[in-house]
Design a protein around this motif. Structure first.
Motif, mmCIF file in Angstrom:
data_model
loop_
_atom_site.group_PDB
_atom_site.id
_atom_site.type_symbol
_atom_site.label_atom_id
_atom_site.label_comp_id
_atom_site.label_asym_id
_atom_site.label_seq_id
_atom_site.Cartn_x
_atom_site.Cartn_y
_atom_site.Cartn_z
ATOM 1 N N LYS A 480 4.184 5.676 -21.856
ATOM 2 C CA LYS A 480 2.789 5.358 -21.552
ATOM 3 C C LYS A 480 2.635 3.954 -20.974
ATOM 4 O O LYS A 480 1.841 3.737 -20.054
ATOM 5 C CB LYS A 480 1.944 5.507 -22.826
ATOM 6 N N PHE A 481 3.432 2.993 -21.488
ATOM 7 C CA PHE A 481 3.255 1.616 -21.013
ATOM 8 C C PHE A 481 3.750 1.435 -19.572
ATOM 9 O O PHE A 481 3.477 0.415 -18.954
ATOM 10 C CB PHE A 481 3.945 0.613 -21.951
ATOM 11 N N LYS A 482 4.468 2.437 -19.032
ATOM 12 C CA LYS A 482 4.962 2.356 -17.659
ATOM 13 C C LYS A 482 4.051 3.087 -16.659
ATOM 14 O O LYS A 482 4.329 3.079 -15.460
ATOM 15 C CB LYS A 482 6.368 2.965 -17.563
ATOM 16 N N LEU A 483 2.988 3.712 -17.140
ATOM 17 C CA LEU A 483 2.146 4.504 -16.252
ATOM 18 C C LEU A 483 1.226 3.612 -15.421
ATOM 19 O O LEU A 483 0.633 2.664 -15.953
ATOM 20 C CB LEU A 483 1.290 5.481 -17.064
ATOM 21 N N PRO A 484 1.075 3.899 -14.130
ATOM 22 C CA PRO A 484 0.111 3.150 -13.310
ATOM 23 C C PRO A 484 -1.292 3.286 -13.889
ATOM 24 O O PRO A 484 -1.680 4.355 -14.385
ATOM 25 C CB PRO A 484 0.211 3.820 -11.935
ATOM 26 N N ARG A 485 -2.048 2.212 -13.831
ATOM 27 C CA ARG A 485 -3.432 2.238 -14.291
ATOM 28 C C ARG A 485 -4.374 2.664 -13.168
ATOM 29 O O ARG A 485 -5.526 3.011 -13.420
ATOM 30 C CB ARG A 485 -3.835 0.862 -14.836
ATOM 31 N N SER A 486 -3.888 2.605 -11.935
ATOM 32 C CA SER A 486 -4.698 3.017 -10.796
ATOM 33 C C SER A 486 -3.772 3.346 -9.630
ATOM 34 O O SER A 486 -2.645 2.861 -9.563
ATOM 35 C CB SER A 486 -5.684 1.913 -10.385
ATOM 36 N N ILE A 487 -4.261 4.181 -8.716
ATOM 37 C CA ILE A 487 -3.504 4.545 -7.522
ATOM 38 C C ILE A 487 -4.397 4.384 -6.300
ATOM 39 O O ILE A 487 -5.524 4.897 -6.271
ATOM 40 C CB ILE A 487 -2.986 6.002 -7.593
ATOM 41 N N ASP A 488 -3.930 3.660 -5.328
ATOM 42 C CA ASP A 488 -4.595 3.545 -4.035
ATOM 43 C C ASP A 488 -3.787 4.339 -3.006
ATOM 44 O O ASP A 488 -2.615 4.651 -3.234
ATOM 45 C CB ASP A 488 -4.701 2.085 -3.593
ATOM 46 N N TYR A 489 -4.414 4.613 -1.862
ATOM 47 C CA TYR A 489 -3.752 5.433 -0.848
ATOM 48 C C TYR A 489 -3.787 4.751 0.515
ATOM 49 O O TYR A 489 -4.775 4.117 0.884
ATOM 50 C CB TYR A 489 -4.414 6.813 -0.754
ATOM 51 N N LEU A 490 -2.688 4.889 1.228
ATOM 52 C CA LEU A 490 -2.590 4.413 2.602
ATOM 53 C C LEU A 490 -1.946 5.504 3.453
ATOM 54 O O LEU A 490 -1.103 6.258 2.961
ATOM 55 C CB LEU A 490 -1.716 3.150 2.683
ATOM 56 N N PRO A 491 -2.305 5.584 4.734
ATOM 57 C CA PRO A 491 -1.672 6.594 5.594
ATOM 58 C C PRO A 491 -0.189 6.343 5.814
ATOM 59 O O PRO A 491 0.577 7.273 6.059
ATOM 60 C CB PRO A 491 -2.457 6.487 6.903
ATOM 61 N N GLU A 492 0.240 5.066 5.714
ATOM 62 C CA GLU A 492 1.665 4.747 5.864
ATOM 63 C C GLU A 492 1.963 3.422 5.185
ATOM 64 O O GLU A 492 1.210 2.457 5.345
ATOM 65 C CB GLU A 492 2.048 4.672 7.346
ATOM 66 N N LEU A 493 3.056 3.371 4.438
ATOM 67 C CA LEU A 493 3.462 2.124 3.798
ATOM 68 C C LEU A 493 4.264 1.275 4.781
ATOM 69 O O LEU A 493 4.974 1.803 5.647
ATOM 70 C CB LEU A 493 4.309 2.398 2.552
ATOM 71 N N PRO A 494 4.174 -0.051 4.645
ATOM 72 C CA PRO A 494 4.858 -0.941 5.593
ATOM 73 C C PRO A 494 6.343 -1.087 5.310
ATOM 74 O O PRO A 494 6.765 -1.903 4.488
ATOM 75 C CB PRO A 494 4.126 -2.291 5.400
ATOM 76 N N ARG A 495 7.137 -0.253 5.946
ATOM 77 C CA ARG A 495 8.596 -0.342 5.839
ATOM 78 C C ARG A 495 9.183 -0.673 7.202
ATOM 79 O O ARG A 495 8.647 -0.265 8.230
ATOM 80 C CB ARG A 495 9.204 0.984 5.362
ATOM 81 N N ASP A 496 10.324 -1.379 7.201
ATOM 82 C CA ASP A 496 11.045 -1.539 8.452
ATOM 83 C C ASP A 496 11.894 -0.277 8.662
ATOM 84 O O ASP A 496 12.041 0.550 7.754
ATOM 85 C CB ASP A 496 11.872 -2.830 8.478
ATOM 86 N N PRO A 497 12.452 -0.086 9.872
ATOM 87 C CA PRO A 497 13.165 1.161 10.143
ATOM 88 C C PRO A 497 14.426 1.356 9.308
ATOM 89 O O PRO A 497 14.983 2.444 9.292
ATOM 90 C CB PRO A 497 13.526 1.039 11.634
ATOM 91 N N ASN A 498 14.875 0.316 8.617
ATOM 92 C CA ASN A 498 16.046 0.461 7.763
ATOM 93 C C ASN A 498 15.663 0.796 6.325
ATOM 94 O O ASN A 498 16.505 0.839 5.436
ATOM 95 C CB ASN A 498 16.883 -0.814 7.787
#
Length: 516
Positions: A480-498
């Motif tokens: 329980k102590f590891k559960l997110p308290r909230s979730i937001d949404y984005l169309p794409e997360l900022p990752r580099d191509p690697n």
């Protein structure tokens, strides 16, 4: 592995087997060793003709293409430092690297014309040092750099000058002393490194490059493959089914991959995954980003024990684990490779016993490095002759390393240490999650609380119903102590191509007073 009496090394292969295929370009065009070396020699002669000398720097802003590899090997035989730039950067960012590195020549590509022009102008690169593949205003054509035939007059080993990804502030160059070695002699470190993965010279090896060559590991794998007589197949843009098709068509034996690619491969329909012949695969190597356990298991079920993982740093040192050992030690990134030292230390620099979590430090032999123009960063990363990337982990009783997270990403909520990578690994395998990042956000009483940001899988609608479903799922997998308290949404997360996640970009808006 088949033994061979053939002489390896790029220039040796070109002399003895000029028709051997070195590179298959993204367009399918084949370039022989003789052709690749002829271009690299001509570029090297041209760079020396415009005044570059041993220890000078050439910066390359080009996509995956044979011309980029010719430019790389031109520098490697001319005693030059070569900086291969991330082509996602904008003009001022490239200008910073040009200026910081002290570049004397800038080799660009017309695909990135606007960025190249802006960067060269801001950094003050003279017209005589600007060259481009195709047409770029104010740049000479790359063909004009070609000077004469045969090897350049002065030859000595150059080196990549690698810039960190810059997820926290300005990127820093890692610059090693030049060795003064003969470019024809393949460094022992190269053959030794590939030997870790069971990769030797020739032996009908074919390397598939599906990630941008500006990444340290990607360039390293391609460069060594060519030095050992392996054909390199270049992809311009990675696509999961295209990769499977290229493996079958070219009988690919090895590649360097990231977990994001695994997930996209696994998302292919079963009939698509099953219609390609992948029997040529010998070792498919991954690193650079954490791989969720379930994703790794599914890849091993599909491809078999050819899936091999490593953990390493631009600065030197690392671990490796093959598929068979990983199934015995799930979640581990392996044992230190030969010559590498791995230790886990507490905040006071004391070595911790097996099972206790601390900061992971490493060393590769007696190798040294420094961050270019940043002695403070160099010293901050060191304890004695060990250095750290800031990762948190532990060693088990058999010496296998397990990573928990980046120290900077650690969440401390109500005095309890929480590792976001564990939570991400569980949420990542939910079929409605395309990508996920977890980090701490301010909480008045607990100090921090857990926030998840999710990129929904294709066709999945974000919203309260999805949040409820994901949290219910997480509750079956996490305390329980590891559960997110909230979730937001984005169309794409900022990752580099690697595959590296720019978590700071997600976290900073929630911590306006801590943003740096």
């Amino acid at each position: 592995m088949t033994t061979t009496t053939e002489t390896f090394g790029l220039w040796n292969i070109a002399a003895g087997q000029p028709e051997r295929i070195a590179v298959v370009g993204p367009d399918g065009a084949e370039v022989s060793y003789g052709e690749l070396v002829a271009t690299a020699n001509a570029y090297a002669r041209g760079l020396q003709a415009i005044g570059l000398e041993t220890g000078d720097v050439v910066v390359v802003l080009q996509p995956n293409c044979p011309e980029m590899l010719a430019a790389y090997f031109a520098a490697i035989q001319s005693g030059l430092y070569v900086v291969v730039v991330n082509w996602h950067l904008v003009g001022p960012e490239v200008a910073y690297i040009l200026a910081d590195s002290g570049a004397k020549a800038f080799l660009a590509h017309e695909r990135f014309a606007d960025v190249a022009i802006a960067a060269a102008d801001e950094a003050g690169i003279p017209a005589g040092g600007r060259f481009a593949v195709g047409h770029v205003e104010g740049f000479q054509r790359i063909e004009d750099l070609r000077e004469g035939e045969g090897r350049p007059e002065h030859r000595t080993a150059g080196s990549p000058m690698l810039y960190t990804s810059g997820t926290t502030g300005r990127p820093k160059g890692v610059r090693r002393p030049l060795s003064g070695a003969d470019p024809d002699a393949v460094p022992y470190a190269s053959t030794w490194f590939f030997g870790i993965f069971g990769l030797g010279p020739f032996d009908d090896h074919v390397h598939l490059c599906g990630s941008p060559l500006y990444h340290t590991a990607v360039l390293n794998f391609v460069g060594i493959s060519l030095q050992l007589g392996h054909t390199v197949v270049l992809m311009d843009r990675w696509d999961p089914e295209d990769m499977l098709s290229l493996i079958e068509r070219h009988r690919v034996t090895h590649s360097h991959m990231v977990p994001t690619q695994f997930r996209r491969l696994l998302a292919l329909p079963e009939d698509v995954r099953g219609k390609y012949d992948l029997s040529s695969l010998r070792v498919m190597i991954h690193g650079a980003a954490p791989c969720p356990l379930e994703v790794k298991r599914r890849m091993l079920d599909w491809w078999g024990p050819v899936v091999t993982e490593y953990y390493a740093a631009t600065e030197g040192g690392g671990t490796v684990i093959n598929g068979t050992d990983w199934l015995r030690k799930p979640g581990s990134v392996g044992l230190p490779w030969p010559g590498s030292v791995i230790k886990v230390l507490d905040d006071d620099g004391n070595e911790l016993p097996a099972g206790e979590i601390g900061t992971v430090y490493m060393r590769m032999g007696d190798a040294t490095f420094e961050y270019h123009k940043d002695r403070e960063k160099t010293e901050k990363a060191r304890v004695g002759n060990l250095f750290t990337l800031g990762d948190v982990g532990h060693l088990d009783a058999d010496g296998y390393l397990y990573l928990h997270d980046r120290k900077a990403d650690l969440i401390i909520s109500g005095g309890v240490n929480i590792y976001p990578a564990e939570i991400e690994g569980e949420l990542a395998v939910h079929p409605k999650v395309g990508d996920v990042a977890v980090f701490g956000v301010p909480h008045e009483d607990w100090g921090e609380e857990i926030k998840a940001v999710v990129q929904p899988a294709e066709g999945v609608e974000p919203g309260d119903a999805l949040t409820e479903e994901l949290l219910a799922y997480a509750a079956t997998r996490l305390a329980k102590f590891k559960l997110p308290r909230s979730i937001d949404y984005l169309p794409e997360l900022p990752r580099d191509p690697n595959g590296k996640l720019y978590k700071r970009r997600l976290r900073d808006p929630y911590w306006p007073d801590k943003a740096i």
